[in-house]
Design an enzyme around this catalytic site. Structure first.
Site, PDB file in Angstrom:
ATOM      1  N   HIS A 156     -20.377   0.478  -5.827  1.00 40.32           N
ATOM      2  CA  HIS A 156     -19.710  -0.369  -5.025  1.00 40.32           C
ATOM      3  C   HIS A 156     -20.543  -1.917  -4.791  1.00 40.32           C
ATOM      4  O   HIS A 156     -20.075  -2.941  -4.492  1.00 40.32           O
ATOM      5  CB  HIS A 156     -19.743   0.159  -3.548  1.00 40.32           C
ATOM      6  CG  HIS A 156     -18.609   1.195  -3.613  1.00 40.32           C
ATOM      7  ND1 HIS A 156     -17.391   1.010  -2.808  1.00 40.32           N
ATOM      8  CD2 HIS A 156     -18.722   2.508  -3.877  1.00 40.32           C
ATOM      9  CE1 HIS A 156     -16.834   2.192  -2.888  1.00 40.32           C
ATOM     10  NE2 HIS A 156     -17.710   3.014  -3.617  1.00 40.32           N
ATOM     11  N   ASP A 364     -22.648 -10.117  -3.764  1.00 37.46           N
ATOM     12  CA  ASP A 364     -21.742  -8.967  -2.960  1.00 37.46           C
ATOM     13  C   ASP A 364     -20.964  -8.344  -4.036  1.00 37.46           C
ATOM     14  O   ASP A 364     -20.339  -8.824  -5.145  1.00 37.46           O
ATOM     15  CB  ASP A 364     -20.844  -9.611  -2.028  1.00 37.46           C
ATOM     16  CG  ASP A 364     -20.641  -8.697  -0.573  1.00 37.46           C
ATOM     17  OD1 ASP A 364     -20.852  -7.477  -1.054  1.00 37.46           O
ATOM     18  OD2 ASP A 364     -20.452  -9.017   0.389  1.00 37.46           O
TER      19      ASP A 364
HETATM   20  P1  ADQ Z   1     -20.482  -3.907   2.740  1.00 34.10           P
HETATM   21  O1  ADQ Z   1     -21.678  -4.542   2.275  1.00 34.10           O
HETATM   22  O2  ADQ Z   1     -20.637  -3.141   4.104  1.00 34.10           O
HETATM   23  O3  ADQ Z   1     -19.730  -2.860   1.639  1.00 34.10           O
HETATM   24  P2  ADQ Z   1     -17.852  -5.412   2.892  1.00 34.10           P
HETATM   25  O4  ADQ Z   1     -17.288  -5.286   1.668  1.00 34.10           O
HETATM   26  O5  ADQ Z   1     -17.674  -6.862   3.450  1.00 34.10           O
HETATM   27  O6  ADQ Z   1     -19.499  -5.003   3.020  1.00 34.10           O
HETATM   28  O7  ADQ Z   1     -17.248  -4.375   3.917  1.00 34.10           O
HETATM   29  C1  ADQ Z   1     -17.580  -4.420   5.312  1.00 34.10           C
HETATM   30  C2  ADQ Z   1     -16.570  -3.604   6.091  1.00 34.10           C
HETATM   31  O8  ADQ Z   1     -17.082  -3.507   7.579  1.00 34.10           O
HETATM   32  C3  ADQ Z   1     -15.387  -4.384   6.263  1.00 34.10           C
HETATM   33  O9  ADQ Z   1     -14.194  -3.579   6.374  1.00 34.10           O
HETATM   34  C4  ADQ Z   1     -15.287  -5.039   7.675  1.00 34.10           C
HETATM   35  O10 ADQ Z   1     -14.182  -5.488   8.360  1.00 34.10           O
HETATM   36  C5  ADQ Z   1     -16.205  -4.112   8.355  1.00 34.10           C
HETATM   37  N1  ADQ Z   1     -17.258  -4.873   9.415  1.00 34.10           N
HETATM   38  C6  ADQ Z   1     -18.098  -5.731   9.201  1.00 34.10           C
HETATM   39  N2  ADQ Z   1     -18.325  -6.170  10.148  1.00 34.10           N
HETATM   40  C7  ADQ Z   1     -17.941  -5.755  11.271  1.00 34.10           C
HETATM   41  C8  ADQ Z   1     -17.968  -5.638  12.788  1.00 34.10           C
HETATM   42  N3  ADQ Z   1     -18.892  -6.459  13.377  1.00 34.10           N
HETATM   43  N4  ADQ Z   1     -17.046  -4.957  13.490  1.00 34.10           N
HETATM   44  C9  ADQ Z   1     -16.291  -4.157  12.750  1.00 34.10           C
HETATM   45  N5  ADQ Z   1     -16.341  -4.011  11.450  1.00 34.10           N
HETATM   46  C10 ADQ Z   1     -16.951  -4.663  10.637  1.00 34.10           C
HETATM   47  C11 ADQ Z   1     -20.239  -2.442   0.231  1.00 34.10           C
HETATM   48  C12 ADQ Z   1     -20.425  -3.502  -0.700  1.00 34.10           C
HETATM   49  C13 ADQ Z   1     -19.441  -4.522  -0.852  1.00 34.10           C
HETATM   50  C14 ADQ Z   1     -17.957  -3.753  -0.969  1.00 34.10           C
HETATM   51  C15 ADQ Z   1     -18.036  -2.561  -0.173  1.00 34.10           C
HETATM   52  C16 ADQ Z   1     -16.759  -1.683  -0.721  1.00 34.10           C
HETATM   53  O11 ADQ Z   1     -21.768  -4.121  -0.275  1.00 34.10           O
HETATM   54  O12 ADQ Z   1     -19.710  -5.773  -1.732  1.00 34.10           O
HETATM   55  O13 ADQ Z   1     -17.011  -4.622  -0.652  1.00 34.10           O
HETATM   56  O14 ADQ Z   1     -18.935  -1.824  -0.374  1.00 34.10           O
HETATM   57  O15 ADQ Z   1     -16.940  -1.419  -2.037  1.00 34.10           O
END
Ligand code: ADQ
Length: 464
Positions: A156, A364
């Site tokens: 990921h 990311d």
């Molecule tokens: P993350 O690094 O956690 O994931 P991201 O892809 O942005 O990053 O996913 C975060 C999720 O958490 C999103 O669905 C977002 O809406 C939710 N989220 C974030 N802050 C929040 C808040 N304050 N309240 C509620 N929800 C919140 C890892 C990798 C990424 C990759 C994903 C999936 O680092 O690059 O996209 O896995 O593969």
């Protein structure tokens, strides 16, 4: 479809039929329901002594199987090798990566514990799908225990350039262990290429036109398979009553000011410090905009046991305070900085109320927030996405305003451009992005990966 066994560090059991817990859990849960499969991983709980006892649960048609880990496992494997060694290294932060033999030992031990525990759950025709950097050597450990199934691995997070990977003492063993899998999936072509670069130079192997690479008697297929969101569900959330209520509250609390939103786990890879500095540059260079705009940054703390996360939190507390102190007026605060999470329906309403989505990670794997921001927009009057060139999502969302997240000037210019952008241009940029997000959604991702895995011939392996 063959029965699916999904293995990841943490298991996200469905909490409702509608899957309010988010796209990834929904997509995997749907696949598990269809195939009557099982999702195995760590419970997140600590036990005094590791027993390997499996706790089975069945919720909304999905079977989960979890184990507890003991304190040393959590320290060395999770907080240690996964989050203090691999996470920073794979996000190009060699300066933050810590190389401790104890971490590497704990990582191997917990991967072996996962393998010992899950092997009896795997049936002959099952597809086994291992997820993420916590479990890179698991495939090898399953093969060592005689597992001849088709086993796939999806990363990921980004795959780092060869020269950076060299700083990891056990890099060769880590990379070669990936050849135990039948399919290895990356978020982007860029990550796949970085892996191949290492394989070509260190292992002297070549890839064929279909992405197959052979090494020491095993063949693995490499694919780029960008993860998506459940776009239909997220758009429905944005149009739902909870989002409407929050949207109304946001609009009235904005009091006519334009809102810029950032939503991220509190993590140094998300570029929050650089984002605040870019926003500060914008305020300083556009004095006429002061008082007419604000940044809502939502950043719930994560991995608080790790020092570098405590450090970034302290830095952001200080920086947001300084910027607010410098620019605020009695009736205006330029940054609303919030350290908590919100339900997805509420986030959808906040995204819709924001004129600008500011998504500027330094690195990311993908970044789902960027896709969620776009999906939440009003088609007739969408906001503008400002997106880091170094997020995997930038490969697909090419109509965003793409910026170098290290440059405060580029961030400042993009904010100014976004706020001034006419509606026709906003619509013209939004349409191809939403089309991509809807087409390459989380179900598309899951099918692309499982189809690739199902199409390979299971290899005969002998237990060592
Ligand atoms: P993350 O690094 O956690 O994931 P991201 O892809 O942005 O990053 O996913 C975060 C999720 O958490 C999103 O669905 C977002 O809406 C939710 N989220 C974030 N802050 C929040 C808040 N304050 N309240 C509620 N929800 C919140 C890892 C990798 C990424 C990759 C994903 C999936 O680092 O690059 O996209 O896995 O593969």
């Amino acid at each position: 479809m063959s029965r699916l066994v999904i293995i990841s560090n943490r298991v996200s059991a469905p909490t409702s039929e509608s899957g309010a817990q988010g796209g990834l859990a929904v997509a995997l849960s749907a696949a598990l329901q269809e195939s009557n499969g099982v999702w195995f991983g760590w419970s997140g709980e600590e036990t005094d002594h590791y027993t390997g006892h499996i706790n089975f649960q069945r919720n909304f048609g999905v079977t989960t199987a979890t184990i507890d880990l003991e304190a040393q496992d959590i320290d060395e494997y999770y907080n240690g090798f996964a989050n203090r060694t691999l996470w920073p290294l794979f996000h190009y932060r060699v300066d933050l990566a810590e190389y401790e033999r104890g971490f590497a030992g704990g990582y191997e031990r917990v991967n072996a514990r996962f393998a010992d525990t899950v092997v009896p759950l795997i049936e002959d025709e099952d597809l086994v799908w291992v997820n993420d950097y916590h479990l890179i050597p698991l495939g090898q450990k399953l093969r060592d225990r005689g597992c001849a199934n088709r086993i796939g691995f999806f990363l990921h997070i980004p795959w780092p350039p060869m020269r950076l990977l060299h700083s990891l003492p056990s890099h060769l063993a880590l990379v070669t262990s990936l050849f135990a899998y039948d399919v290895v999936g990356f978020q982007t072509e860029d990550s796949l290429e970085a892996f191949l670069d290492y394989a070509r130079h260190q292992l002297d192997v070549e890839v064929d036109a279909e992405g197959f690479v052979a090494y020491q008697g095993r063949t693995v297929r490499l694919i780029a398979c960008p993860i998506g969101i459940d776009a239909v569900e997220f758009r429905a959330s944005a149009n739902g009553p909870v989002a409407a209520e929050i949207h109304g509250q946001m609009v009235s609390s904005a009091n006519g000011r334009a809102m810029i939103i950032g939503v991220d786990r509190l993590d140094y890879s998300k570029g929050l410090q650089e984002r605040f500095l870019g926003y500060e540059r914008f305020l300083a260079s556009q004095p006429q905009r002061q008082g007419g705009v604000f940044l809502l940054q939502i950043a719930p703390p994560s991995r608080a046991d790790v020092q570098s996360y405590q450090d970034i939190r302290a830095t952001l507390d200080e920086l947001s305070g300084r910027i607010n102190g410098e620019f605020a007026d009695f009736n205006w605060v330029p940054i609303r900085y919030v350290n908590k999470g919100y339900p997805r329906e509420e986030l959808a309403g906040m995204f819709r109320a924001a004129r600008v989505g500011l998504v500027t990670p330094l690195r990311d794997g993908m970044n789902l927030v960027a896709k969620e921001y776009v999906a939440a927009q009003d088609p007739e009057d969408p906001g503008v996405l400002i997106l880091s060139r170094f997020a995997g999502a930038a490969d697909q969302l090419t109509d965003a305003l793409l910026v170098n997240p290290h440059s405060p000037e580029e961030i400042a210019d993009a904010i100014a451009q976004a706020l001034a952008m006419p509606r026709e241009e906003r619509v013209a940029r939004w349409r191809p992005m939403i089309a991509n997000i809807e087409e390459q959604d989380v179900l598309w991702w899951r099918r692309r990966f499982t189809d690739a895995l199902e199409s390979v011939q299971p290899a005969a392996v002998s237990a060592s």
